[in-house]
Scaffold this motif. Structure first.
Motif, PDB file in Angstrom:
ATOM      1  N   UNK A   1      88.154 -47.468  41.078  1.00  0.00           N
ATOM      2  CA  UNK A   1      87.804 -46.059  40.921  1.00  0.00           C
ATOM      3  C   UNK A   1      86.545 -45.727  41.722  1.00  0.00           C
ATOM      4  N   UNK A   2      86.314 -44.432  41.953  1.00  0.00           N
ATOM      5  CA  UNK A   2      85.138 -43.991  42.693  1.00  0.00           C
ATOM      6  C   UNK A   2      84.097 -43.345  41.779  1.00  0.00           C
ATOM      7  N   UNK A   3      84.531 -42.827  40.629  1.00  0.00           N
ATOM      8  CA  UNK A   3      83.647 -42.080  39.721  1.00  0.00           C
ATOM      9  C   UNK A   3      82.986 -43.017  38.701  1.00  0.00           C
ATOM     10  N   UNK A   4      82.060 -43.849  39.185  1.00  0.00           N
ATOM     11  CA  UNK A   4      81.412 -44.863  38.350  1.00  0.00           C
ATOM     12  C   UNK A   4      80.678 -44.262  37.157  1.00  0.00           C
ATOM     13  N   UNK A   5      79.774 -43.307  37.427  1.00  0.00           N
ATOM     14  CA  UNK A   5      78.950 -42.739  36.367  1.00  0.00           C
ATOM     15  C   UNK A   5      79.760 -42.079  35.265  1.00  0.00           C
ATOM     16  N   UNK A   6      80.743 -41.277  35.655  1.00  0.00           N
ATOM     17  CA  UNK A   6      81.585 -40.575  34.674  1.00  0.00           C
ATOM     18  C   UNK A   6      82.325 -41.565  33.782  1.00  0.00           C
ATOM     19  N   UNK A   7      82.833 -42.636  34.382  1.00  0.00           N
ATOM     20  CA  UNK A   7      83.591 -43.634  33.632  1.00  0.00           C
ATOM     21  C   UNK A   7      82.703 -44.383  32.649  1.00  0.00           C
ATOM     22  N   UNK A   8      81.514 -44.763  33.082  1.00  0.00           N
ATOM     23  CA  UNK A   8      80.609 -45.485  32.185  1.00  0.00           C
ATOM     24  C   UNK A   8      80.167 -44.583  31.035  1.00  0.00           C
ATOM     25  N   UNK A   9      79.941 -43.298  31.314  1.00  0.00           N
ATOM     26  CA  UNK A   9      79.604 -42.355  30.246  1.00  0.00           C
ATOM     27  C   UNK A   9      80.749 -42.241  29.243  1.00  0.00           C
ATOM     28  N   UNK A  10      81.986 -42.256  29.757  1.00  0.00           N
ATOM     29  CA  UNK A  10      83.150 -42.209  28.860  1.00  0.00           C
ATOM     30  C   UNK A  10      83.188 -43.458  27.982  1.00  0.00           C
ATOM     31  N   UNK A  11      82.945 -44.618  28.609  1.00  0.00           N
ATOM     32  CA  UNK A  11      82.945 -45.859  27.852  1.00  0.00           C
ATOM     33  C   UNK A  11      81.896 -45.853  26.756  1.00  0.00           C
ATOM     34  N   UNK A  12      80.748 -45.206  27.021  1.00  0.00           N
ATOM     35  CA  UNK A  12      79.623 -45.189  26.092  1.00  0.00           C
ATOM     36  C   UNK A  12      79.761 -44.080  25.043  1.00  0.00           C
ATOM     37  N   UNK A  13      80.830 -43.327  25.090  1.00  0.00           N
ATOM     38  CA  UNK A  13      81.028 -42.159  24.232  1.00  0.00           C
ATOM     39  C   UNK A  13      80.922 -42.504  22.740  1.00  0.00           C
ATOM     40  N   UNK A  14      79.870 -41.999  22.099  1.00  0.00           N
ATOM     41  CA  UNK A  14      79.638 -42.318  20.686  1.00  0.00           C
ATOM     42  C   UNK A  14      80.662 -41.653  19.765  1.00  0.00           C
ATOM     43  N   UNK A  15      81.303 -40.590  20.236  1.00  0.00           N
ATOM     44  CA  UNK A  15      82.323 -39.930  19.414  1.00  0.00           C
ATOM     45  C   UNK A  15      83.541 -40.829  19.220  1.00  0.00           C
TER      46      UNK A  15
END
Length: 289
Positions: A8-22
């Motif tokens: 993938x190219x969208x590293x930041x977005x993906x890591x934020x999704x992984x870290x999603x506290x919800x």
């Protein structure tokens, strides 16, 4: 366990999704990283990725999904082991990586992100990464005593076979005991036995067959058994009416108070099956011999 992987190219977005506290996210694995939030981790990835500006899809994204039952028994420590073993199987031990578990659904699963660019500036070869991810997940599952994807598929196939046999048995009981003469009466009789008959309507608004829904399974009638194709079901209903010649079969059918045209294939299927049954009856009774 199912393993999926892609670049993938969208590293930041993906890591934020992984870290999603919800999603009740929790870090279960990390290597060669010091950051404590998505932004810091993304910046650490980018520092290494700058060494290879030609590679656009410079992050590897994996999803590891144990079965529902296996997921219930996997502690944080076991998920760390699962991620670490997978990293080793994929040959990614010397790269930055972070993994999160999501437990927001009954199906526990791990999101693993790995820097595709190594400390030497070289990009990881992602050829056939989807297939390789599944093979690696299978090996990890075997090592940890978890259910492999092949075992899951076999279980699904056995479950599907049981359901198909149940539907076939219900269909034959309805046809033998009630001998329905109309499509509506057949649908009603099957519904009383918890099998939903769903007419399939094509783009020309013509009836072309049926699907059968039972115990969470939705199957084409012909998938249940070849004796239950749309043509054979309709032929049997026609014969229950006393129709024994193909030319007596109309091109339309009554369904829930409406007249519905039949597709050409379905009409031909009915005619063929009436002919076959007529020939068989003649042979069985010795007519013409």
């Amino acid at each position: 366990m199912i393993g999926k992987g892609k670049s993938i190219a969208h590293t930041g977005t993906s890591i934020e999704y992984g870290w999603n506290q919800e999603k009740d996210a929790e870090i279960v694995f990390s290597q060669h990283l010091a950051g404590t939030d998505p932004q810091e981790i993304t910046e650490e990835f980018k520092l290494i990725q700058q060494e290879n500006a030609r590679c656009q899809k410079n992050t590897l994204s994996f999803i590891l999904s144990p079965t529902v039952e296996d997921g219930k028994s996997l502690s944080k420590e076991k998920l760390w082991e699962l991620s670490q073993r997978f990293i080793k199987e994929m040959g990614l031990k010397e790269r930055q990586a972070i993994a999160f578990v999501h437990r927001d659904k009954a199906h526990t699963h791990v999101h693993l992100y790995v820097n595709r660019i190594g400390f030497d500036g070289k990009a990881y070869n992602d050829s056939f990464i989807g297939k390789r991810s599944q093979l690696a997940a299978d090996n990890v599952a075997k090592e940890m005593g978890l259910t492999t994807v092949k075992e899951v598929q076999l279980e699904k196939e056995l479950d599907s076979l049981k359901v198909r046999l149940k539907i076939k048995d219900i269909h034959h009981k309805v046809m033998e005991s009630q001998r329905p003469k109309t499509l509506d009466s057949y649908i009603e009789a099957m519904q009383k036995r918890n099998v939903e008959v769903i007419p399939t309507i094509n783009k020309a608004n013509r009836l072309q067959g049926f699907r059968l829904q039972y115990e969470g399974h939705n199957l084409k009638a012909s998938e249940v058994h070849r004796s239950m194709s749309g043509g054979r079901i309709m032929a049997q209903l026609s014969q229950n009416k006393g129709i024994s010649k193909p030319k007596e079969v109309g091109k339309s059918v009554q369904l829930m108070g409406k007249t519905l045209e039949m597709s050409t294939n379905l009409a031909m299927g009915i005619a063929k099956n009436i002919i076959k049954k007529t020939i068989k009856r003649a042979i069985d009774t010795g007519i013409g011999y």
